[in-house]
Design a protein around this motif. Structure first.
Motif, PDB file in Angstrom:
ATOM      1  N   LEU A 185       0.866  -1.187   0.000  1.00 50.18           N
ATOM      2  CA  LEU A 185       0.000   0.000   0.000  1.00 50.18           C
ATOM      3  C   LEU A 185       0.898   1.231   0.000  1.00 50.18           C
ATOM      4  N   THR A 195       1.120   4.950   0.497  1.00 53.33           N
ATOM      5  CA  THR A 195       0.332   6.068   1.036  1.00 53.33           C
ATOM      6  C   THR A 195       0.888   7.399   0.537  1.00 53.33           C
ATOM      7  N   TRP A 243      -5.275   4.062   4.082  1.00 52.58           N
ATOM      8  CA  TRP A 243      -4.527   3.861   5.322  1.00 52.58           C
ATOM      9  C   TRP A 243      -5.286   4.458   6.510  1.00 52.58           C
ATOM     10  N   GLN A 293      -6.442   2.389   9.809  1.00 48.62           N
ATOM     11  CA  GLN A 293      -6.110   2.784  11.183  1.00 48.62           C
ATOM     12  C   GLN A 293      -7.370   2.942  12.040  1.00 48.62           C
ATOM     13  N   PRO A 323      -1.237  -4.943  10.012  1.00 51.74           N
ATOM     14  CA  PRO A 323      -1.435  -5.010   8.552  1.00 51.74           C
ATOM     15  C   PRO A 323      -0.606  -6.130   7.936  1.00 51.74           C
ATOM     16  N   VAL A 381       3.230  -1.304   4.124  1.00 52.56           N
ATOM     17  CA  VAL A 381       2.631   0.024   4.046  1.00 52.56           C
ATOM     18  C   VAL A 381       3.778   1.018   3.867  1.00 52.56           C
TER      19      VAL A 381
END
Ligand SMILES: Cc1cc2nc3c(=O)[nH]c(=O)nc-3n(C[C@H](O)[C@H](O)[C@H](O)COP(=O)(O)OP(=O)(O)OC[C@H]3O[C@@H](n4cnc5c(N)ncnc54)[C@H](O)[C@@H]3O)c2cc1C
Length: 371
Positions: free
Chosen positions: A86, A88, A346, A350, A366, A370
């Motif tokens: 992922l 971000t 994200w 969270q 996760p 990330v």
């Protein structure tokens, strides 16, 4: 020795001239893209960019590229199929995307260790599902329950991919890698890989090892594992009376296609959270309060909980926040409905972590990297 494609040679670095540092767009075994979009390089399909993206077609190019990146003082991220990452934000350094190919049966009969098994080597850039079907077509089994998992062969050992009661580590004989700390090629045998649930040496060492090829020890026959979530039912629906490994792979692919959102239409990275492992005391207390909570005892006495159940119980399944959401098909899968940013996905992840922690006292970790 049987060869089907070009043979991978994981431990034979050749001296190569690296032209990237001189601003060229390609050199021996690699192609450079500056300010490159990563949207089509990850299954989340999020709008991140890499300052430099390098497609690597020949492993021999890797040491030179890493040396050049170090000289330029730039961080390097390794990317396979992008199905467990992922982003971000943009990546200001270098992304090395492994595209190396090659499949070999390097030993037809390894009877001293497993009755009638073959030793197979696959290059890191091979597509995992294609590799699974290649092994089945060669009369080898073991990987059938792992059919249709997206991504590359090189990433499979990183989180010890698992599905339908099988983990890849069971069949990994050795991993060939470039050790970035030592600046040398290494061969790590099964024990050294330290496989565990969604974990391995490679994951714990975070980017130290660039996996170049994986050796698998695959039997020609074994008892099929069918006791998992609707596999027998699917085989029955297919009319497979006495199923073989190929039929199991086919059945599992059909179940997965129905159960999981397709990344080509709805961006996702599969399960976003690992199933949490807790103490027997906490598990017992939760079970008293929530009798329907599934518990899976582990050999070491700890208890694995269902992250999907916890997330569903908090009301997140099917929730949509802008273009980021939780799949209505599966509570563990976070999705990008098209226009989400990595930061939005994200933020939702969270929020789920905070809510589950507050309600159940359980921390969700996760599964994807990330960035
Ligand atoms: C729809 C869907 C279903 C999924 N189902 C499952 C499932 O059932 N079981 C499961 O375990 N996973 C599942 N996944 C997660 C994912 O497919 C696997 O983790 C897969 O192995 C990731 O491969 P990749 O090549 O895409 O890795 P990437 O996403 O590119 O990378 C993942 C991590 O590995 C590192 N990496 C990649 N290649 C290398 C290399 N050659 N050397 C060193 N580091 C490397 C990256 O830096 C990153 O940290 C699913 C994902 C999706 C989208």
């Amino acid at each position: 020795m049987e060869k089907s494609k070009s043979a991978p040679s994981p431990n034979s670095p050749r001296k190569t001239e690296n032209a990237w540092g001189r601003g060229l767009k390609c050199g021996y075994g690699y192609t450079v893209h500056e300010n490159a979009s990563l949207l089509d390089r990850t299954t989340f399909r999020l709008p991140a960019r890499a300052a430099t993206l390098i497609d690597v077609h020949e492993f021999d190019a890797v040491p030179g590229l890493l040396a050049e990146a170090a000289q330029q003082n730039r961080d390097v991220l390794i990317l396979g199929g992008g199905s467990n990452v992922l982003f971000t934000r943009d990546w200001p350094g270098v992304v090395l995307a492994l595209r190396t190919r090659g499949l070999d049966i390097i030993e037809q009969h390894v009877a001293d260790r497993v009755d009638d098994a073959a030793l197979v080597r696959a290059a890191a850039g091979e597509i995992w599902d294609d590799f699974v079907h290649w092994t089945l077509a060669h009369g080898l089994c073991g990987l059938e329950n792992l059919a249709l998992i997206p991504g590359s062969v090189g990433a499979a050992p990183i989180q010890n991919i698992g599905a339908y009661g099988v983990e890849v580590g069971e069949f990994v004989d050795a991993v060939h890698a470039y050790d970035r700390s030592a600046g040398a090629n290494v061969r790590l045998d099964h024990a050294a890989c330290a496989f565990a649930y969604r974990d391995s040496l490679f994951k714990r060492e975070g980017g130290r090892y660039l996996i170049t090829a994986v050796d698998f020890l695959l039997p020609r026959e074994r008892a099929l594992r069918l006791d998992y979530d609707g596999v027998r039912e699917e085989l029955a629906a297919m009319g497979a009376g006495t199923p073989d490994a190929r039929a199991v792979a086919h059945a599992i692919s059909r179940v997965r296609t129905r159960k999981l959102p397709d990344p080509s239409t709805t961006g996702n990275a599969g399960s976003f959270f690992k199933n949490p492992v807790v103490s027997p005391g906490l598990a017992a207390a939760l079970k008293r309060e929530y009798p329907r909570l599934p518990l899976w005892p582990l050999p070491d006495g700890a208890i694995k909980l269902s992250a999907a159940w916890l997330i569903d119980a908090c009301g997140f399944k099917g929730l949509r926040d802008g273009d980021a959401g939780v799949s209505g098909q599966h509570a563990l899968v976070l999705v990008n409905y098209g226009g989400a940013s990595g930061a939005q996905v994200w933020a939702l992840a969270q929020r789920i972590q905070r809510t589950v922690l507050a309600r159940f006292g359980v921390a969700l970790e996760p599964e994807p990297l990330v960035v």
